[in-house]
Design a protein around this motif. Structure first.
Motif, PDB file in Angstrom:
ATOM      1  N   GLU A  13    -100.710  21.819  69.419  1.00  0.00           N
ATOM      2  CA  GLU A  13    -100.396  21.848  67.991  1.00  0.00           C
ATOM      3  C   GLU A  13    -101.383  21.025  67.152  1.00  0.00           C
ATOM      4  O   GLU A  13    -101.335  21.076  65.919  1.00  0.00           O
ATOM      5  N   LEU A  14    -102.274  20.293  67.811  1.00  0.00           N
ATOM      6  CA  LEU A  14    -103.384  19.700  67.055  1.00  0.00           C
ATOM      7  C   LEU A  14    -104.173  20.794  66.336  1.00  0.00           C
ATOM      8  O   LEU A  14    -104.625  20.609  65.203  1.00  0.00           O
ATOM      9  N   ALA A  15    -104.347  21.929  66.999  1.00  0.00           N
ATOM     10  CA  ALA A  15    -105.075  23.035  66.375  1.00  0.00           C
ATOM     11  C   ALA A  15    -104.323  23.577  65.165  1.00  0.00           C
ATOM     12  O   ALA A  15    -104.928  23.940  64.154  1.00  0.00           O
ATOM     13  N   ALA A  16    -102.995  23.650  65.266  1.00  0.00           N
ATOM     14  CA  ALA A  16    -102.192  24.108  64.127  1.00  0.00           C
ATOM     15  C   ALA A  16    -102.301  23.137  62.965  1.00  0.00           C
ATOM     16  O   ALA A  16    -102.426  23.543  61.798  1.00  0.00           O
ATOM     17  N   ALA A  17    -102.253  21.836  63.257  1.00  0.00           N
ATOM     18  CA  ALA A  17    -102.377  20.832  62.198  1.00  0.00           C
ATOM     19  C   ALA A  17    -103.752  20.877  61.550  1.00  0.00           C
ATOM     20  O   ALA A  17    -103.892  20.723  60.336  1.00  0.00           O
ATOM     21  N   ALA A  18    -104.789  21.113  62.375  1.00  0.00           N
ATOM     22  CA  ALA A  18    -106.143  21.210  61.829  1.00  0.00           C
ATOM     23  C   ALA A  18    -106.289  22.439  60.939  1.00  0.00           C
ATOM     24  O   ALA A  18    -106.879  22.376  59.859  1.00  0.00           O
ATOM     25  N   GLN A  19    -105.742  23.566  61.392  1.00  0.00           N
ATOM     26  CA  GLN A  19    -105.832  24.791  60.600  1.00  0.00           C
ATOM     27  C   GLN A  19    -105.122  24.626  59.258  1.00  0.00           C
ATOM     28  O   GLN A  19    -105.552  25.174  58.239  1.00  0.00           O
ATOM     29  N   ALA A  20    -104.047  23.858  59.241  1.00  0.00           N
ATOM     30  CA  ALA A  20    -103.311  23.608  57.999  1.00  0.00           C
ATOM     31  C   ALA A  20    -103.964  22.527  57.145  1.00  0.00           C
ATOM     32  O   ALA A  20    -103.543  22.303  56.009  1.00  0.00           O
ATOM     33  N   GLY A  21    -104.977  21.833  57.677  1.00  0.00           N
ATOM     34  CA  GLY A  21    -105.686  20.809  56.910  1.00  0.00           C
ATOM     35  C   GLY A  21    -104.838  19.600  56.574  1.00  0.00           C
ATOM     36  O   GLY A  21    -104.935  19.056  55.473  1.00  0.00           O
ATOM     37  N   LEU A  22    -104.019  19.146  57.516  1.00  0.00           N
ATOM     38  CA  LEU A  22    -103.073  18.061  57.265  1.00  0.00           C
ATOM     39  C   LEU A  22    -103.683  16.708  57.628  1.00  0.00           C
ATOM     40  O   LEU A  22    -104.125  16.498  58.760  1.00  0.00           O
ATOM     41  N   ALA A  23    -103.672  15.788  56.694  1.00  0.00           N
ATOM     42  CA  ALA A  23    -104.195  14.438  56.932  1.00  0.00           C
ATOM     43  C   ALA A  23    -103.116  13.593  57.605  1.00  0.00           C
ATOM     44  O   ALA A  23    -102.477  12.742  56.988  1.00  0.00           O
ATOM     45  N   VAL A  24    -102.919  13.823  58.886  1.00  0.00           N
ATOM     46  CA  VAL A  24    -101.884  13.138  59.657  1.00  0.00           C
ATOM     47  C   VAL A  24    -102.536  12.330  60.769  1.00  0.00           C
ATOM     48  O   VAL A  24    -103.225  12.904  61.620  1.00  0.00           O
ATOM     49  N   PRO A  25    -102.358  11.011  60.802  1.00  0.00           N
ATOM     50  CA  PRO A  25    -102.781  10.246  61.969  1.00  0.00           C
ATOM     51  C   PRO A  25    -101.858  10.537  63.146  1.00  0.00           C
ATOM     52  O   PRO A  25    -100.632  10.474  63.009  1.00  0.00           O
ATOM     53  N   VAL A  26    -102.431  10.869  64.291  1.00  0.00           N
ATOM     54  CA  VAL A  26    -101.665  11.132  65.507  1.00  0.00           C
ATOM     55  C   VAL A  26    -101.994  10.007  66.472  1.00  0.00           C
ATOM     56  O   VAL A  26    -103.070  10.003  67.091  1.00  0.00           O
ATOM     57  N   VAL A  27    -101.109   9.031  66.594  1.00  0.00           N
ATOM     58  CA  VAL A  27    -101.363   7.838  67.398  1.00  0.00           C
ATOM     59  C   VAL A  27    -100.777   8.047  68.783  1.00  0.00           C
ATOM     60  O   VAL A  27     -99.567   8.241  68.946  1.00  0.00           O
ATOM     61  N   ILE A  28    -101.641   8.017  69.801  1.00  0.00           N
ATOM     62  CA  ILE A  28    -101.214   8.183  71.191  1.00  0.00           C
ATOM     63  C   ILE A  28    -101.332   6.837  71.887  1.00  0.00           C
ATOM     64  O   ILE A  28    -102.422   6.269  71.996  1.00  0.00           O
ATOM     65  N   VAL A  29    -100.201   6.330  72.345  1.00  0.00           N
ATOM     66  CA  VAL A  29    -100.166   5.075  73.096  1.00  0.00           C
ATOM     67  C   VAL A  29    -100.225   5.440  74.576  1.00  0.00           C
ATOM     68  O   VAL A  29     -99.287   6.012  75.128  1.00  0.00           O
ATOM     69  N   ASP A  30    -101.320   5.110  75.212  1.00  0.00           N
ATOM     70  CA  ASP A  30    -101.653   5.649  76.537  1.00  0.00           C
ATOM     71  C   ASP A  30    -101.647   4.555  77.599  1.00  0.00           C
ATOM     72  O   ASP A  30    -102.415   3.601  77.537  1.00  0.00           O
ATOM     73  N   ASN A  31    -100.761   4.705  78.602  1.00  0.00           N
ATOM     74  CA  ASN A  31    -100.810   3.826  79.760  1.00  0.00           C
ATOM     75  C   ASN A  31    -101.029   4.608  81.045  1.00  0.00           C
ATOM     76  O   ASN A  31    -100.869   4.082  82.137  1.00  0.00           O
ATOM     77  N   GLY A  32    -101.330   5.887  80.898  1.00  0.00           N
ATOM     78  CA  GLY A  32    -101.670   6.686  82.064  1.00  0.00           C
ATOM     79  C   GLY A  32    -100.495   7.242  82.840  1.00  0.00           C
ATOM     80  O   GLY A  32    -100.601   7.419  84.052  1.00  0.00           O
ATOM     81  N   GLY A  33     -99.374   7.528  82.168  1.00  0.00           N
ATOM     82  CA  GLY A  33     -98.290   8.135  82.936  1.00  0.00           C
ATOM     83  C   GLY A  33     -96.957   8.157  82.240  1.00  0.00           C
ATOM     84  O   GLY A  33     -96.831   7.791  81.066  1.00  0.00           O
ATOM     85  N   TYR A  34     -95.949   8.595  82.972  1.00  0.00           N
ATOM     86  CA  TYR A  34     -94.568   8.622  82.490  1.00  0.00           C
ATOM     87  C   TYR A  34     -93.949   7.259  82.794  1.00  0.00           C
ATOM     88  O   TYR A  34     -93.286   7.057  83.815  1.00  0.00           O
ATOM     89  N   GLY A  35     -94.174   6.326  81.893  1.00  0.00           N
ATOM     90  CA  GLY A  35     -93.867   4.928  82.165  1.00  0.00           C
ATOM     91  C   GLY A  35     -92.398   4.621  82.330  1.00  0.00           C
ATOM     92  O   GLY A  35     -92.014   3.809  83.181  1.00  0.00           O
TER      93      GLY A  35
END
Length: 545
Positions: free
Chosen positions: A452-474
């Protein structure tokens, strides 16, 4: 909507295809945005959509369409609409329908079904599933399948009435695919809604008497109070009562208000708070185990419940008084019967409880305090967070990031689906383009709907998408360890999220710590497209799902 004193005149009938009748009925009900994906069996609907003036948001998966419509509905206060094709397409959206049901969100799911005279035992028709209608009927609040073109406008009106006249729930409308091109003379049915039940005068009086005698009242506020923010504030101030909210009630009372204790009823201090309160007023909340992690409120508590759903008014705890009706209207009626003179100023007591709860929140979400402070610095009082079922959200932002408006924390309570946050942010930003919207997710959950990043880009939405990454299903990793089980099947090799985002038409940046997050979010809010912000973390307490 029609009212008791003013009726809407139904437009005269004319020849329409089934697809045109559907789209015209949606237009009459004020629908200006739909989310979905065209397919072989819904092309007559898309033919009608092409000239209807309804914005179509093309998602990359039907589950994403459902979550986007959910986010749109929560923020706008209007039903979201999803259009899919048959079989696997509508079943892809089923998880979103279940989430909407769990969180009382009005979303209309529309799909073609197999033809009217399809063999009952099946014959291998394209997209055929055993019983599409029953599958969806089992997870929504209202479902119907039409059998004529003429019935379509009425069915749309009935679905909207079901979604909006009482407790909001999703609805499902199925139209046999051979009706969509078939023409018939159809008359549109104007919107209507039934008036919800009102508490009787005796119940209002009984609740007022309990509150008049209470020395230490407490308000617990859920998502069902989202349309009653002013009334909740008035009641809290009249009673000088502290207010704590569930996840879906976050922001109903601005979290800077001196009587606000913030959000998160799962903290240990809340158990002490409830025990110290002689009367608890629960507004628009199920008092559900998905919110109350430490267990239900004691049956010894004196509870007044305000809920639009009579079945929920006695679920999880039997109240001393049940007030069944719209939250705003019910609280207004209750306020007229209260004696407020002589109340002790509750701000000092609220401040003491707030300090204890913040200590709970800081202990639980300590690894996310810097992240929450950075988001707070980048946002304003109208901002909202589209959160996933990730530890950065339920341990971090829920209780450590202050928000100030109703429906400002979009969170998948109850069903607890993963992948909700990103498409929900799309729907939220479309519903409120002037507001700052941030999607907050874990590295595992975002992969459920990363397309859905592609959908958000196509819609031109200025949305920060913050991914908190620890490498798994914590969260699951921690639960395995706590059980003494062998920890396995939970580690993920993360992709280069920033590069992935750029390949899908977004901006992408990677951060090694939250110290630069405020600046990154600020820049993303003013960008020409979505910005994925990849933040790596480590440690047990930060292992996000």
């Amino acid at each position: 909507m029609s009212t008791d004193t003013e009726a809407t005149i139904a437009p005269a009938g004319r020849r329409r295809s089934g697809g045109q009748a559907l789209v015209d009925a949606l237009t009459l009900h004020g629908v200006d945005v739909v989310f979905g994906i065209p397919g072989t069996h819904n092309l007559p609907v898309y033919a009608a959509l092409g000239g209807a003036g309804i914005r179509h948001v093309l998602t990359r998966h039907e589950q994403g369409a459902g979550y986007a419509a959910d986010g749109y509905a929560r923020v706008s206060g209007k039903p979201g609409v999803v259009i899919t094709t048959t079989g696997p397409a509508i079943l892809n959206a089923a998880a979103a329908a279940a989430q909407a049901y769990s969180d009382s969100v009005p979303v209309l799911f529309i799909a073609p079904g197999l033809p009217l005279h399809h063999p009952s035992a099946g014959n291998g028709y394209l997209h055929e599933v055993k019983d599409q209608f029953r599958a969806m009927d089992s997870i929504v609040g209202h479902a119907q399948r039409v059998t004529t073109v003429e019935e379509i406008p009425l069915a749309v009106a009935q679905c909207f009435a079901a979604m909006t006249s009482a407790r909001p729930r999703p609805a499902y409308l199925e139209i046999p695919l051979d009706l969509l091109d078939l023409e018939a003379t159809t008359a549109l049915v104007p919107p209507y809604e039934g008036r919800p039940a009102r508490p009787n005068a005796e119940s209002i009086q009984a609740a007022a008497q309990l509150l008049d005698a209470a020395e230490h009242p407490l308000l617990i506020v859920g998502g069902g109070a989202s349309g009653a923010a002013d009334e909740v504030r008035e009641l809290a101030e009249a009673l000088q009562a502290p207010v704590i909210t569930t996840a879906n009630g976050k922001g109903v009372l601005p979290e800077t208000h001196p009587l606000s204790l913030g959000a998160g009823v799962h903290h240990p201090t809340v158990k002490q708070l409830v025990a110290a309160s002689d009367v608890v007023v629960a507004v628009g909340t199920e008092l559900a185990p998905s919110d109350w992690w430490w267990g239900p409120i004691s049956q010894q508590s004196t509870v007044i419940r305000i809920d639009i759903d009579p079945t929920s008014a006695a679920t999880n705890i039997s109240p001393a008084v049940a007030l069944v009706g719209d939250a705003a209207e019910t609280i207004s009626s209750l306020l007229t019967g209260l004696r407020t003179a002589g109340r002790t100023d509750g701000r000092e007591s609220a401040a003491q409880w707030r300090r204890l709860l913040r200590q709970d929140a800081a202990r639980e979400g300590g690894a996310y305090l810097e992240l929450c402070a950075a988001l707070d610095a980048a946002l304003d009082d109208s901002a909202l967070i589209a959160a996933d079922s990730a530890m950065a959200c339920y341990y971090g932002a829920l209780s450590n990031l202050p928000l100030h408006r109703p429906r400002s924390f979009l969170y998948p309570t109850g069903v607890g689906t993963l992948g909700y946050g990103l498409p929900a942010a799309i729907g939220a930003k479309i519903a409120a383009p002037q507001r700052k919207v941030v999607a907050l997710l874990g590295d595992g959950g975002v992969m459920f709907t990363i397309a859905e990043l592609a959908a958000a880009a196509q819609a031109g939405l200025a949305v920060p998408v913050v991914i908190v990454d620890n490498g798994g299903y914590g969260e699951i990793r921690n639960e395995m360890a706590d059980r003494g089980d062998t920890v396995h099947a939970v580690d993920l090799a993360s992709p280069d999220f920033a590069a992935l985002a750029r390949s899908l038409g977004c901006h992408g940046v990677s951060l090694e710590s939250a110290t630069l997050l405020a600046d990154a979010v600020g820049a993303a809010l003013n960008a020409d497209r979505p910005t994925l912000i990849h933040l790596r973390v480590s440690g047990r307490e930060t292992e996000s799902a």
